[in-house]
Design an enzyme around this catalytic site. Structure first.
Site, PDB file in Angstrom:
ATOM      1  N   ARG A 157       4.361  47.771  56.094  1.00 15.85           N
ATOM      2  CA  ARG A 157       5.248  49.440  56.167  1.00 15.85           C
ATOM      3  C   ARG A 157       6.416  48.930  56.736  1.00 15.85           C
ATOM      4  O   ARG A 157       7.143  49.454  56.256  1.00 15.85           O
ATOM      5  CB  ARG A 157       3.836  50.394  56.437  1.00 15.85           C
ATOM      6  CG  ARG A 157       3.059  51.201  55.240  1.00 15.85           C
ATOM      7  CD  ARG A 157       2.137  51.703  56.230  1.00 15.85           C
ATOM      8  NE  ARG A 157       1.161  50.666  57.231  1.00 15.85           N
ATOM      9  CZ  ARG A 157       0.200  51.124  57.954  1.00 15.85           C
ATOM     10  NH1 ARG A 157      -1.038  52.146  56.843  1.00 15.85           N
ATOM     11  NH2 ARG A 157      -0.820  50.419  58.283  1.00 15.85           N
ATOM     12  N   ILE A 158       6.150  48.884  58.038  1.00 11.48           N
ATOM     13  CA  ILE A 158       7.397  48.462  58.534  1.00 11.48           C
ATOM     14  C   ILE A 158       8.233  47.794  58.193  1.00 11.48           C
ATOM     15  O   ILE A 158       9.423  47.896  57.605  1.00 11.48           O
ATOM     16  CB  ILE A 158       6.805  48.017  60.418  1.00 11.48           C
ATOM     17  CG1 ILE A 158       6.688  49.300  60.368  1.00 11.48           C
ATOM     18  CG2 ILE A 158       8.427  48.278  60.890  1.00 11.48           C
ATOM     19  CD1 ILE A 158       6.063  49.254  62.353  1.00 11.48           C
ATOM     20  N   PRO A 208      -0.176  42.203  62.826  1.00 13.40           N
ATOM     21  CA  PRO A 208       0.108  42.568  63.658  1.00 13.40           C
ATOM     22  C   PRO A 208      -0.426  41.484  64.865  1.00 13.40           C
ATOM     23  O   PRO A 208      -0.534  40.694  64.041  1.00 13.40           O
ATOM     24  CB  PRO A 208      -1.369  43.334  62.936  1.00 13.40           C
ATOM     25  CG  PRO A 208      -1.271  42.003  61.385  1.00 13.40           C
ATOM     26  CD  PRO A 208      -0.355  41.912  61.206  1.00 13.40           C
ATOM     27  N   SER A 235       6.764  44.750  67.160  1.00 12.78           N
ATOM     28  CA  SER A 235       4.949  44.785  67.094  1.00 12.78           C
ATOM     29  C   SER A 235       4.354  44.449  68.435  1.00 12.78           C
ATOM     30  O   SER A 235       3.695  46.016  68.438  1.00 12.78           O
ATOM     31  CB  SER A 235       5.135  43.270  66.405  1.00 12.78           C
ATOM     32  OG  SER A 235       4.952  42.174  66.645  1.00 12.78           O
ATOM     33  N   ARG A 236       4.002  43.105  69.150  1.00 11.19           N
ATOM     34  CA  ARG A 236       3.006  43.487  70.008  1.00 11.19           C
ATOM     35  C   ARG A 236       3.510  42.159  70.647  1.00 11.19           C
ATOM     36  O   ARG A 236       3.467  40.995  69.975  1.00 11.19           O
ATOM     37  CB  ARG A 236       1.651  42.617  69.948  1.00 11.19           C
ATOM     38  CG  ARG A 236       0.738  44.046  68.484  1.00 11.19           C
ATOM     39  CD  ARG A 236       0.942  45.946  69.936  1.00 11.19           C
ATOM     40  NE  ARG A 236      -0.095  47.078  69.559  1.00 11.19           N
ATOM     41  CZ  ARG A 236       0.879  47.978  69.355  1.00 11.19           C
ATOM     42  NH1 ARG A 236       2.092  47.760  69.215  1.00 11.19           N
ATOM     43  NH2 ARG A 236      -0.398  49.143  68.475  1.00 11.19           N
ATOM     44  N   GLU A 265       1.652  45.995  79.277  1.00 15.33           N
ATOM     45  CA  GLU A 265       2.648  46.594  79.599  1.00 15.33           C
ATOM     46  C   GLU A 265       1.888  47.727  80.417  1.00 15.33           C
ATOM     47  O   GLU A 265       0.664  48.141  80.106  1.00 15.33           O
ATOM     48  CB  GLU A 265       3.294  47.569  78.057  1.00 15.33           C
ATOM     49  CG  GLU A 265       3.252  46.611  77.139  1.00 15.33           C
ATOM     50  CD  GLU A 265       3.507  46.928  75.724  1.00 15.33           C
ATOM     51  OE1 GLU A 265       2.731  47.754  75.326  1.00 15.33           O
ATOM     52  OE2 GLU A 265       4.288  46.472  75.090  1.00 15.33           O
ATOM     53  N   HIS A 284       8.732  50.208  74.760  1.00 12.88           N
ATOM     54  CA  HIS A 284       7.356  50.870  73.955  1.00 12.88           C
ATOM     55  C   HIS A 284       7.901  51.893  73.308  1.00 12.88           C
ATOM     56  O   HIS A 284       7.149  52.508  73.225  1.00 12.88           O
ATOM     57  CB  HIS A 284       5.881  50.106  74.789  1.00 12.88           C
ATOM     58  CG  HIS A 284       5.290  49.934  73.691  1.00 12.88           C
ATOM     59  ND1 HIS A 284       3.880  49.196  73.114  1.00 12.88           N
ATOM     60  CD2 HIS A 284       5.265  50.294  71.903  1.00 12.88           C
ATOM     61  CE1 HIS A 284       3.826  49.366  72.202  1.00 12.88           C
ATOM     62  NE2 HIS A 284       3.828  50.117  71.017  1.00 12.88           N
TER      63      HIS A 284
HETATM   64  P1  NAD Z   1       0.940  47.354  57.928  1.00 11.92           P
HETATM   65  O1  NAD Z   1      -0.299  46.809  57.609  1.00 11.92           O
HETATM   66  O2  NAD Z   1       1.141  48.395  57.385  1.00 11.92           O
HETATM   67  O3  NAD Z   1       1.726  45.845  57.759  1.00 11.92           O
HETATM   68  C1  NAD Z   1       1.443  44.479  58.688  1.00 11.92           C
HETATM   69  C2  NAD Z   1       1.887  43.386  57.794  1.00 11.92           C
HETATM   70  O4  NAD Z   1       1.848  41.822  58.104  1.00 11.92           O
HETATM   71  C3  NAD Z   1       0.587  43.419  57.099  1.00 11.92           C
HETATM   72  O5  NAD Z   1       0.855  43.260  55.238  1.00 11.92           O
HETATM   73  C4  NAD Z   1      -0.166  42.198  56.862  1.00 11.92           C
HETATM   74  O6  NAD Z   1      -0.397  41.651  55.510  1.00 11.92           O
HETATM   75  C5  NAD Z   1       1.030  41.157  57.497  1.00 11.92           C
HETATM   76  N1  NAD Z   1       0.179  39.902  58.351  1.00 11.92           N
HETATM   77  C6  NAD Z   1      -1.110  39.972  58.664  1.00 11.92           C
HETATM   78  N2  NAD Z   1      -0.485  39.228  59.448  1.00 11.92           N
HETATM   79  C7  NAD Z   1      -0.106  38.404  59.567  1.00 11.92           C
HETATM   80  C8  NAD Z   1       0.672  37.277  59.939  1.00 11.92           C
HETATM   81  N3  NAD Z   1      -0.303  35.844  60.221  1.00 11.92           N
HETATM   82  N4  NAD Z   1       1.802  36.492  59.143  1.00 11.92           N
HETATM   83  C9  NAD Z   1       2.350  37.526  58.603  1.00 11.92           C
HETATM   84  N5  NAD Z   1       2.201  38.653  58.694  1.00 11.92           N
HETATM   85  C10 NAD Z   1       0.754  38.844  58.564  1.00 11.92           C
HETATM   86  O7  NAD Z   1       1.698  47.393  59.501  1.00 11.92           O
HETATM   87  P2  NAD Z   1       2.872  48.258  59.844  1.00 11.92           P
HETATM   88  O8  NAD Z   1       2.349  49.808  60.131  1.00 11.92           O
HETATM   89  O9  NAD Z   1       3.524  48.272  59.124  1.00 11.92           O
HETATM   90  O10 NAD Z   1       2.871  47.731  61.790  1.00 11.92           O
HETATM   91  C11 NAD Z   1       3.209  46.568  61.998  1.00 11.92           C
HETATM   92  C12 NAD Z   1       2.516  46.368  63.264  1.00 11.92           C
HETATM   93  O11 NAD Z   1       3.898  47.363  63.892  1.00 11.92           O
HETATM   94  C13 NAD Z   1       1.932  47.266  63.610  1.00 11.92           C
HETATM   95  O12 NAD Z   1       0.568  45.446  63.692  1.00 11.92           O
HETATM   96  C14 NAD Z   1       2.196  47.645  65.504  1.00 11.92           C
HETATM   97  O13 NAD Z   1       0.960  46.481  65.902  1.00 11.92           O
HETATM   98  C15 NAD Z   1       3.788  47.215  65.652  1.00 11.92           C
HETATM   99  N6  NAD Z   1       3.939  48.334  65.553  1.00 11.92           N
HETATM  100  C16 NAD Z   1       4.628  48.992  67.527  1.00 11.92           C
HETATM  101  C17 NAD Z   1       5.459  50.504  66.941  1.00 11.92           C
HETATM  102  C18 NAD Z   1       5.942  50.135  67.819  1.00 11.92           C
HETATM  103  O14 NAD Z   1       5.893  51.492  68.833  1.00 11.92           O
HETATM  104  N7  NAD Z   1       6.600  49.747  69.053  1.00 11.92           N
HETATM  105  C19 NAD Z   1       4.502  51.588  66.514  1.00 11.92           C
HETATM  106  C20 NAD Z   1       3.616  50.840  65.372  1.00 11.92           C
HETATM  107  C21 NAD Z   1       3.356  49.438  65.114  1.00 11.92           C
END
Ligand code: NAD
Length: 318
Positions: A157-158, A208, A235-236, A265, A284
């Site tokens: 999504r992001i 993730p 991400s993390r 954190e 964050h």
């Molecule tokens: P999402 O589940 O929609 O997308 C994650 C994508 O990563 C998926 O398409 C998945 O197939 C892919 N993926 C999984 N393992 C992988 C790998 N080894 N290599 C490449 N791609 C891989 O999640 P999202 O909503 O897009 O969020 C992404 C990440 O952002 C979350 O996991 C979270 O940790 C982080 N996040 C951070 C904040 C913040 O405040 N900074 C807020 C929301 C989410």
């Protein structure tokens, strides 16, 4: 119904509203709940909302009235889901409320790394422009995004929201990995991870944290990046080996980083990234715009109402 919000301050800084929740039961809001007060505050309650307060196996087994835990976040690793399933407690989460806000922060980093807005603002206020012999003044290379290559790791999504913004800037997008569905017609080119690091002007992480991604951005893969390239991580924290990234920044084998997340954190004051060269760090905040937090609360309240109505939504105890 007794409803308790265990750590309301983590989402509510006075600019969002839980008013709708108060229509669903007798609500008690605690700003924060330290571990030693969790049992005391939950023992007579049917419905709990928690952002980061931990409900482990022992706690879940000690709470006889509890029937529902609504996690005020997407990630729910603070709740022992197996214990909740065994006890018949419904746990829900809030998916995808912050996608646009995180994508926006990514571009905050990208624009700052390329235009050095903070730095030039400081220079102006320190009088450097006033004494300039020319009408303009800059002392840092300024980068144009049009035509640059953006490497997106994690095309969910992001990642996809970032790609849409990048396209508006005229950037070329390469990504890893191709999602199983929904990307048939796309101008995005998918390629192996190493190639992304080799070819990108900017790499941004949106995967993730898993066993596969923990420490994925290490010395070896950073060593593939162009000297002028930047890396962004929203991400993390543990996806990046922080010692390796600090070394790459300090030795200038890459040009800069924008980080919203760190391995611990709040961070250890000795975290090497806090003093690394050209490393912008935000605490964050990607998820934390007012709009995003209100969306989070609205969905959490919908989840509570749906649970009370007997048709729970966003259930993770399945
Ligand atoms: P999402 O589940 O929609 O997308 C994650 C994508 O990563 C998926 O398409 C998945 O197939 C892919 N993926 C999984 N393992 C992988 C790998 N080894 N290599 C490449 N791609 C891989 O999640 P999202 O909503 O897009 O969020 C992404 C990440 O952002 C979350 O996991 C979270 O940790 C982080 N996040 C951070 C904040 C913040 O405040 N900074 C807020 C929301 C989410």
């Amino acid at each position: 119904m007794n409803i308790v919000v265990m750590d309301a301050h983590s989402v509510d800084h006075g600019d969002v509203s839980f008013d709708e929740l108060t229509k669903s039961g007798i609500c008690t809001f605690y700003e924060r709940t330290p571990a030693h007060l969790v049992y005391e505050r939950s023992k007579d309650v049917q419905i709990i909302l928690t952002n980061k307060v931990v409900f482990d196996r022992a706690t879940i087994y000690s709470l006889n009235h509890l029937s529902y835990i609504g996690v005020l976040a997407t990630g729910y690793n603070n709740v022992d889901i197996n214990a909740a399933i065994e006890r018949g407690i419904v746990v829900t989460n809030v998916p995808a409320y912050s996608t646009q806000s995180v994508a926006q922060l990514v571009f905050g980093f990208i624009l700052e790394l390329n235009m050095k807005i903070n730095h030039h603002n400081r220079m102006v206020h320190e009088g450097k422009w006033s004494v300039s012999k020319d009408f303009c003044f800059w002392d840092y290379p300024l980068g144009e995004l049009d035509g640059k290559v953006l490497g997106i790791i994690g095309f969910g999504r992001i990642g996809q929201a970032v790609a849409r913004i990048a396209q508006a800037f005229g950037m070329k997008i390469i990504a890893y990995r191709k999602p199983k569905t929904g990307i048939e017609k796309s101008s995005v080119e998918f390629m192996p991870l190493k190639e992304i690091f080799e070819r990108s002007d900017i790499v941004t992480l949106h995967c993730p944290l898993t066993n596969e991604t923990r420490g994925m951005v290490n010395k070896e893969i950073l060593g593939l990046m162009k000297k002028e390239a930047f890396i962004i991580n929203t991400s993390r924290g543990p996806v990046v080996n922080e010692n390796d990234l600090a070394l790459a920044l300090n030795e200038e084998t890459i040009s800069g980083a924008g980080l919203d997340v760190l391995s611990t954190e709040p961070p250890d004051p000795k975290n090497p990234l806090l003093t690394a060269k050209n490393c912008i760090i935000t605490p964050h905040i990607g998820w934390a715009t007012t709009a995003s937090r209100q969306r989070l609360i609205d969905t959490a309240v919908k989840n509570v109402k749906a649970f009370i109505a007997g048709t729970p939504l966003n259930v993770v105890t399945v």
